[in-house]
Every structure is written in C-alpha cells, then in structure tokens.
Design an enzyme around this catalytic site. Structure first.
Site, PDB file in Angstrom:
ATOM      1  N   ASP A  50      10.818  -8.638 -56.890  1.00  0.00           N
ATOM      2  CA  ASP A  50       9.920  -7.633 -57.463  1.00  0.00           C
ATOM      3  C   ASP A  50       9.609  -7.915 -58.926  1.00  0.00           C
ATOM      4  O   ASP A  50       8.930  -7.133 -59.579  1.00  0.00           O
ATOM      5  CB  ASP A  50      10.549  -6.231 -57.358  1.00  0.00           C
ATOM      6  N   ASP A  96     -37.492 -13.627 -62.644  1.00  0.00           N
ATOM      7  CA  ASP A  96     -36.238 -13.804 -61.915  1.00  0.00           C
ATOM      8  C   ASP A  96     -35.675 -12.466 -61.447  1.00  0.00           C
ATOM      9  O   ASP A  96     -35.194 -12.338 -60.314  1.00  0.00           O
ATOM     10  CB  ASP A  96     -35.213 -14.512 -62.796  1.00  0.00           C
ATOM     11  N   GLY A 156     -35.743 -16.165 -58.303  1.00  0.00           N
ATOM     12  CA  GLY A 156     -37.122 -16.544 -58.049  1.00  0.00           C
ATOM     13  C   GLY A 156     -37.493 -17.923 -58.547  1.00  0.00           C
ATOM     14  O   GLY A 156     -38.255 -18.639 -57.896  1.00  0.00           O
TER      15      GLY A 156
END
Length: 502
Positions: free
Chosen positions: A36, A280, A415
């Site tokens: 742990d 874009d 784009g």
C-alpha cells in the site's frame, strides 16, 4: 471484484497523504503493508520533487500480523527527528484497519514533550471514505485546527485558492495561471491551500476577502467551513474556457468592487474565441464528443466544447458517485446523457456503442478509446506521468483555455489536413503520395460479421489515410446499419462520406 480491475480513485489513505503532504511543514505517516506504500513512488515519479517526499510508510511487520501492537511511536519519533515537521498526520490503510491495531492507544502512550511536532490523527475512515472524500476532509481538518480567529481582512482585495495539491491534475500550472489572472485584476493571493501552504498561511486564511476553488468536489467542505466561521464568500465554478473565466472574473469583480476594465486587460492574450472562428475550428462544429472525468473537469470541459467550439456533447460523466446530481444539474442542458459510474468498463461500453468523434477523459478512457480507433485527450485524473508536464500547461483561466484549444487541435484531424488530402490526393496517388510510417499496418481492417464490402468499396477504403482508416470504416458501417444496407458498395461509401461532411 473491485480489486481485480482498474479503479478511478485510490483508497482513502492516499487521499489523506495527498492532502496532508501538500502542506509545507507537514509530514504524513501511513500505517500500511508495503504493497500500500505506492504513494511515495507516485510522489517521487510524478511530482519530480528532487527530495524525499513528506510521506512515510510505517510498514506492517510480522509481529503486527501476529497480533502484536504496532510500534507507531518509534516511527513518529524517527520522522520528528529526521524531518523536523511542524505537524505529523497519521492515518492507516484498510488493511491496517482490518488488523484492528490500537493506534489511538499507541499514540497516547508517547511521553509528553518527546515529540516537537503536533500529532494529528486523520478523521477519515479507511473503508467508508475514498480518495476524494478523504482528501476534502483532511484539508478541512487541518484548516479547522490551525486557522486563527481575530484576523482582519487584508487592506487590499485578496483571495484564497482552495484545492490544488501534490499529484493534482496540472495543479502547478493552474496555480500560476490563476495567480496571473488575479495579478491583472489587482488582487493578491492570500494563500493556496493545501499545495505549498505553511501552517502560518493557514493561521491567516481568514484574512482573504473571497475563496476560489480549483475543483469544487475537493474544496467544498473547506469552503463551507470558512464561510461559516469567517463569513468569507466563495465562487462555485472553476474557470474553464474563455467564457467561463470571464464569468468568474465578472462575478469576482462585482463582489470585490473591481473595475470591469481590468477584466479586458486580463483577457488580452485569450485566443480561444479567435480560434473558434478559424477554418480549422469550423471543421469541429457539430462533431460528437464524449467527456468523462472528475466532476469539475467534466462539467468545465464539456461547457467549453459546447459553448465555445460548437461541438455536440454525446455524453458527460464522472466517476465520483457522490457528485452525480451536481454534474447533472451543471450540464443537463447541453448533454444528451449523463453517465455516473466508477467502473471503467461502463464508460468503455458507452464509447463502443456510440463511437463519438473525440473522447475527453482520463487515462482509462484513453486506453478504452484506442481500442475502438477513437482519438482521446486526457483532461482529468487519473492520469499517466505524461500528464504531469515539466512546463506550463494549465487548464484553468485564459491560459488554460488556450491550452485546451491546443489539445482539441492536436487530437482531431482538422480541416486543413482534409484540404491538403483533397488537394494532393489520398495515399498512393501522385507525387505527394502518403506512405504509412515504418511498422504501421497498412492493410484494410477486418470485415464486420453483419456487413459485407464489395471490391470497389474496399478500394475506396484503402485510399483513406492509414491513421483515420479504422475510424472511417466504423463511420461507414454505422451509416450502412442505420439504413439497412447489407452490402457496402462504392455508392454507399461516397454517400457515407457526404453524410459525415468529408
């Protein structure tokens, strides 16, 4: 079963460690088995502290497992001698709780005057609490213990920033971003709690005029306590995006009576609204996205994507079950569905069923989305070491809005890339032929069981750039299923392409 799969939140003792060890001059001791004790490794690896983290694991020994009482007193004395902290916070893991070690009695047996540091036993429960609830409770406990009454407000407007911590998602950068914002408005930062706050800072925490959270789910208990004790108001929405930051600063300016002209000055380098008007960004309009993470991050990022980048929110979700209703109220007007679950497999199933264009999530969603060929940006913990940058990469404030714009820009094929592909031809055509990088598989993805492709359709699919081919096939097949097309031909491919805008 939960122990056999990934978990979004760590156990309560990790939340206590993150909170307490974030304070300057505070050392955490965790009574736990060695397995742990990964908190020390995470602090060293992710935070790159360069020094030993202020966290000690008091490992369970064979004697402890045999039922003998824990010698926690000697561990406390060693920490006090080696590190000279002002306070030592002691907690234990769920395993140590099962052993029913009498920590209260052991600490009570330490002779008075032998330990210079204050000893603070965390009031969290190792099983009933989780990482987030334990963190929030621990911060409040330390503030409640050390904040002093009789504090006058600072002469000039000041704020406390509540929530940032060690291992917090981009918290170092978020602090710097908020510091710059406040400086532009002529506001001083009274304290950042808990990250880097000394106990002297906590003693004068009541001097601030206003409290601002970086994550409401982590800060709310402390915000409520400071309001009730000192009458300090607080803002409830962390500043995500350009619009969200402007809203927060407008509310802040009203409360602190600051001229609105300073907001304009603070926003002088904000670029997200400009980016949203570019070619874009127009390619993102209407794209379907899924957002999953901590409540504040999920709500904040979803708002930015919808309100500022005109994207369609498929679903928004969180793994913090206690914050499900808060998230619903925050985004129900922009999201088709709200998903509240702490099982990553539920989120993966949603991604698989809906195939959004982009996923914004945790490291787990990044793994899940990659299986389905869906791009994913990490916007929330739990996160990989890559999301603990050495440089400046905030998510909050105007600088954070710019950074989030970069993330969106880098995650999706935009784009301009489509335009270049259309201009110079797809892979394998012309002098600008695009080859797959070495080691990347160029073959067409395997056929689906319920659909067939004719040779002409497969040739068109093969011409699609390798890095988006799998996603393109998924889109075409979804289009075919929606229209009961059993065999996909060239006409179906072209129609699907037209349908998705490409």
């Amino acid at each position: 079963m939960k122990l056999a799969v990934w978990s979004y939140q760590a156990p309560a003792h990790v939340g206590v460690s993150k909170a307490a060890s974030s304070f300057a001059g505070v050392h955490t001791i965790v009574r736990a088995p060695k397995g742990d004790g990964y908190g020390t490794i995470m602090l060293a690896m992710f935070e790159r502290l360069g020094v030993s983290p202020p966290l000690t694991i008091a490992a369970l020994t064979e004697a402890s497992l045999a039922g003998n009482p824990a010698d926690i007193g000697s561990v406390i004395a060693d920490v006090d001698r080696r590190f000279s902290p002002e306070a030592i916070v002691v907690t234990r893991s769920a395993t140590a709780l099962v052993l029913q070690e009498p920590l209260d009695g052991e600490i009570g047996m330490i002779p008075a005057g032998t330990i210079r540091a204050d000893i603070v036993q965390a009031g969290t429960h190792p099983v009933r609490d989780n990482e987030f609830s334990a963190f929030a409770k621990t911060v409040r406990e330390i503030v409640e213990r050390y904040a002093e009454d009789g504090q006058r407000r600072t002469p000039e407007p000041s704020v406390n920033l509540i929530g940032p911590s060690l291992l917090g998602f981009h918290d170092h950068s978020n602090i710097e971003s908020m510091r710059r914002l406040f400086a532009d408005l002529g506001i001083s930062l009274n304290a950042v709690v808990p990250l880097g706050a000394s106990l002297d800072d906590v003693r004068t925490i009541g001097r601030a005029w206003l409290n601002v959270p970086t994550a409401l789910e982590l800060a709310l208990p402390t915000l409520d306590y400071l309001r009730d004790r000192f009458g300090t108001p607080y803002l409830s929405a962390p500043p995500y995006g350009e619009l969200g930051t402007t809203r927060l600063l407008t509310e802040l300016a009203q409360i602190l009576e600051i001229p609105r002209s300073r907001i304009t000055y603070a926003a002088r380098n904000a670029k997200l609204s400009w980016y949203a008007r570019t070619v874009d960004a127009h390619a993102l309009s209407g794209k379907r996205v899924a957002v999953f993470g901590s409540p504040s991050a999920a709500a904040g990022v979803a708002r930015v994507l919808h309100d500022e980048l005109d994207m369609q929110i498929d679903f928004v979700g969180t793994y913090v079950l206690e914050s499900g209703e808060w998230l619903r109220s925050a985004v129900e007007d922009i999201a088709d569905r709200i998903l509240v679950t702490d099982d990553y497999r539920d989120v993966a199933a949603e991604i698989d069923a809906n195939r959004p264009d982009i996923v914004f999530g945790t490291q787990m969603e990044r793994h899940s989305a990659s299986r389905f060929g869906v791009p994913c940006a990490v916007i929330s913990s739990p996160a990989h070491v890559l999301n603990f940058p050495l440089g400046y990469a905030p998510f909050l404030g105007y600088d954070g809005a710019n950074h989030l714009g970069d993330i969106v820009n880098q995650t999706q094929v935009l784009g301009l890339e489509h335009h270049l592909i259309e201009t110079f031809g797809p892979r394998g055509q012309g002098s600008f032929a695009e080859a797959a990088p070495e080691g990347v598989e160029e073959s067409v993805p395997a056929a689906s069981a319920d659909l067939t492709w004719d040779d002409g359709a497969l040739r068109l699919l093969q011409r699609i750039p390798f890095f988006v081919r799998k996603k393109a096939r998924n889109n075409i097949e979804r289009y075919a299923r929606e229209r009961n097309i059993a065999c996909i031909d060239e006409a179906a491919v072209l129609a699907a392409r037209e349908h998705v805008g490409g």
